[in-house]
Design a protein around this motif. Structure first.
Motif, PDB file in Angstrom:
ATOM      1  N   SER A  12       8.429   8.959   6.235  1.00  0.00           N
ATOM      2  CA  SER A  12       8.735  10.214   5.534  1.00  0.00           C
ATOM      3  C   SER A  12       8.877   9.960   4.049  1.00  0.00           C
ATOM      4  O   SER A  12       9.244   8.850   3.627  1.00  0.00           O
ATOM      5  N   ARG A  14      10.038  12.875   1.962  1.00  0.00           N
ATOM      6  CA  ARG A  14      10.711  14.048   1.362  1.00  0.00           C
ATOM      7  C   ARG A  14      11.978  13.635   0.601  1.00  0.00           C
ATOM      8  O   ARG A  14      12.586  12.599   0.906  1.00  0.00           O
ATOM      9  N   GLY A  16      15.676  13.395  -0.099  1.00  0.00           N
ATOM     10  CA  GLY A  16      16.812  13.418   0.821  1.00  0.00           C
ATOM     11  C   GLY A  16      16.521  12.808   2.176  1.00  0.00           C
ATOM     12  O   GLY A  16      17.351  12.857   3.070  1.00  0.00           O
ATOM     13  N   VAL A  18      16.069  10.248   5.324  1.00  0.00           N
ATOM     14  CA  VAL A  18      16.954   9.179   5.803  1.00  0.00           C
ATOM     15  C   VAL A  18      16.179   7.916   6.153  1.00  0.00           C
ATOM     16  O   VAL A  18      16.771   6.876   6.447  1.00  0.00           O
ATOM     17  N   GLU A  80      10.760  12.862  13.645  1.00  0.00           N
ATOM     18  CA  GLU A  80      10.032  13.953  14.310  1.00  0.00           C
ATOM     19  C   GLU A  80      10.024  15.208  13.443  1.00  0.00           C
ATOM     20  O   GLU A  80      11.072  15.730  13.072  1.00  0.00           O
ATOM     21  N   ASN A  82       8.352  18.943  13.698  1.00  0.00           N
ATOM     22  CA  ASN A  82       7.618  19.879  14.557  1.00  0.00           C
ATOM     23  C   ASN A  82       6.925  19.191  15.730  1.00  0.00           C
ATOM     24  O   ASN A  82       5.730  19.348  15.966  1.00  0.00           O
ATOM     25  N   HIS A  83       7.729  18.370  16.410  1.00  0.00           N
ATOM     26  CA  HIS A  83       7.302  17.667  17.628  1.00  0.00           C
ATOM     27  C   HIS A  83       6.191  16.652  17.392  1.00  0.00           C
ATOM     28  O   HIS A  83       5.477  16.274  18.333  1.00  0.00           O
ATOM     29  N   TYR A 110      13.444   8.598  15.307  1.00  0.00           N
ATOM     30  CA  TYR A 110      14.678   9.393  15.363  1.00  0.00           C
ATOM     31  C   TYR A 110      14.354  10.880  15.310  1.00  0.00           C
ATOM     32  O   TYR A 110      13.303  11.294  14.839  1.00  0.00           O
ATOM     33  N   SER A 112      16.091  14.904  17.207  1.00  0.00           N
ATOM     34  CA  SER A 112      17.095  15.475  18.109  1.00  0.00           C
ATOM     35  C   SER A 112      16.965  14.884  19.505  1.00  0.00           C
ATOM     36  O   SER A 112      17.943  14.776  20.236  1.00  0.00           O
ATOM     37  N   THR A 113      15.753  14.501  19.889  1.00  0.00           N
ATOM     38  CA  THR A 113      15.568  13.809  21.175  1.00  0.00           C
ATOM     39  C   THR A 113      15.036  12.395  20.903  1.00  0.00           C
ATOM     40  O   THR A 113      14.137  11.908  21.580  1.00  0.00           O
ATOM     41  N   LEU A 142      19.739  12.102  16.227  1.00  0.00           N
ATOM     42  CA  LEU A 142      20.317  12.708  15.015  1.00  0.00           C
ATOM     43  C   LEU A 142      21.777  13.068  15.243  1.00  0.00           C
ATOM     44  O   LEU A 142      22.555  13.140  14.304  1.00  0.00           O
TER      45      LEU A 142
HETATM   46  C1  LIG Z   1       9.618  20.097   8.699  1.00  0.00           C
HETATM   47  C2  LIG Z   1      10.611  19.533   9.679  1.00  0.00           C
HETATM   48  C3  LIG Z   1      10.400  19.698  11.024  1.00  0.00           C
HETATM   49  C4  LIG Z   1      11.303  19.144  11.948  1.00  0.00           C
HETATM   50  N1  LIG Z   1      11.042  19.274  13.271  1.00  0.00           N
HETATM   51  C5  LIG Z   1      11.799  18.601  14.155  1.00  0.00           C
HETATM   52  C6  LIG Z   1      11.437  18.579  15.525  1.00  0.00           C
HETATM   53  O1  LIG Z   1      10.471  19.161  15.960  1.00  0.00           O
HETATM   54  N2  LIG Z   1      12.206  17.855  16.376  1.00  0.00           N
HETATM   55  C7  LIG Z   1      13.296  17.159  15.943  1.00  0.00           C
HETATM   56  O2  LIG Z   1      13.932  16.504  16.743  1.00  0.00           O
HETATM   57  N3  LIG Z   1      13.664  17.159  14.630  1.00  0.00           N
HETATM   58  C8  LIG Z   1      12.946  17.871  13.742  1.00  0.00           C
HETATM   59  N4  LIG Z   1      13.278  17.864  12.418  1.00  0.00           N
HETATM   60  C9  LIG Z   1      14.491  17.159  12.004  1.00  0.00           C
HETATM   61  C10 LIG Z   1      14.140  15.778  11.467  1.00  0.00           C
HETATM   62  O3  LIG Z   1      13.831  14.899  12.525  1.00  0.00           O
HETATM   63  C11 LIG Z   1      15.304  15.240  10.633  1.00  0.00           C
HETATM   64  O4  LIG Z   1      15.511  16.127   9.552  1.00  0.00           O
HETATM   65  C12 LIG Z   1      15.040  13.850  10.117  1.00  0.00           C
HETATM   66  O5  LIG Z   1      16.137  13.426   9.332  1.00  0.00           O
HETATM   67  C13 LIG Z   1      13.783  13.819   9.278  1.00  0.00           C
HETATM   68  O6  LIG Z   1      13.518  12.514   8.828  1.00  0.00           O
HETATM   69  P1  LIG Z   1      13.617  12.162   7.267  1.00  0.00           P
HETATM   70  O7  LIG Z   1      15.072  12.428   6.849  1.00  0.00           O
HETATM   71  O8  LIG Z   1      13.294  10.691   7.179  1.00  0.00           O
HETATM   72  O9  LIG Z   1      12.670  13.040   6.533  1.00  0.00           O
HETATM   73  C14 LIG Z   1      12.437  18.439  11.485  1.00  0.00           C
HETATM   74  C15 LIG Z   1      12.645  18.300  10.107  1.00  0.00           C
HETATM   75  C16 LIG Z   1      11.740  18.826   9.213  1.00  0.00           C
HETATM   76  C17 LIG Z   1      11.976  18.631   7.735  1.00  0.00           C
END
Ligand SMILES: Cc1cc2nc3c(=O)[nH]c(=O)nc-3n(C[C@H](O)[C@H](O)[C@H](O)COP(=O)(O)O)c2cc1C
Length: 180
Positions: A12, A14, A16, A18, A80, A82-83, A110, A112-113, A142
């Protein structure tokens, strides 16, 4: 024999994100093993144009396959979205071809699942790129491995899984080196 070079690729970019916390934590464990040269590979550093839309002469577009060439294996730090995997990771995968071939990879994810759906999508893509992905796949929630979804505080049990994944990755990276 030259030590294996393993890139820990942050998926990633973006503001902020992680992923640097997760990648650095994996690297700390990896560095203690003494079985390879592990380095963080941050896609953000390469400023890759969207595939096919650049001039082809962007410095990052030249540096990216060069970096991949220098590596024997990869740990993908996958989040993840959008899956699936992030668009930037897919673009980075598309932005090289032969440089990926006949190498091994481990996946750490990492979400939600645990980022499982993204990781399974990545496995399909890696097959096409002739990257052999190992079985053991550490997953972080998460909800329980992060504080406020922002600060990485992994449960201790994950350390063993990371080492198991790295055992498999080092074995396959060494074996596949003989094909190149
Ligand atoms: C555009 C977007 C879509 C996301 N879709 C999902 C998802 O489908 N399933 C999920 O478990 N988490 C989803 N998340 C939550 C991310 O997994 C979570 O924000 C994570 O910290 C993202 O990684 P990053 O901080 O390294 O960018 C989504 C986050 C973003 C920004």
């Amino acid at each position: 024999m030259k030590p294996l070079s393993i890139g820990i690729i942050l998926g990633s970019t973006r503001q902020g994100r992680v992923s640097p916390q997760v990648g650095n934590w994996v690297k700390d464990i990896a560095d203690r093993r003494g079985d390879g040269n592990y380095e963080i590979v941050d896609i953000a550093d390469y400023q890759l144009p969207f595939f096919g839309e650049g001039t082809g002469e962007e410095p990052g577009l030249i540096a990216w396959p060069e970096k991949l060439t220098s590596l024997d294996g990869f740990v993908f730090v996958v989040q993840e979205y959008n899956h699936s995997i992030t668009g930037v990771l897919k673009n980075a995968l598309d932005s090289a071809r032969s440089e990926w071939n006949n190498k091994a990879a481990g996946i750490v994810s990492y979400g939600s699942t645990g980022g499982a759906r993204a990781a399974e999508h990545l496995r399909g893509i890696l097959g096409e790129l002739l990257v052999a992905d190992v079985r053991t796949h550490p997953t972080f929630s998460l909800f329980t491995d992060f504080e406020n979804f922002k600060t990485f505080k992994p449960a201790e049990l994950h350390v063993e899984k990371i080492n198991e994944m790295l055992d498999q990755l080092i074995a396959w990276s060494g074996a596949l080196k003989t094909l190149r």
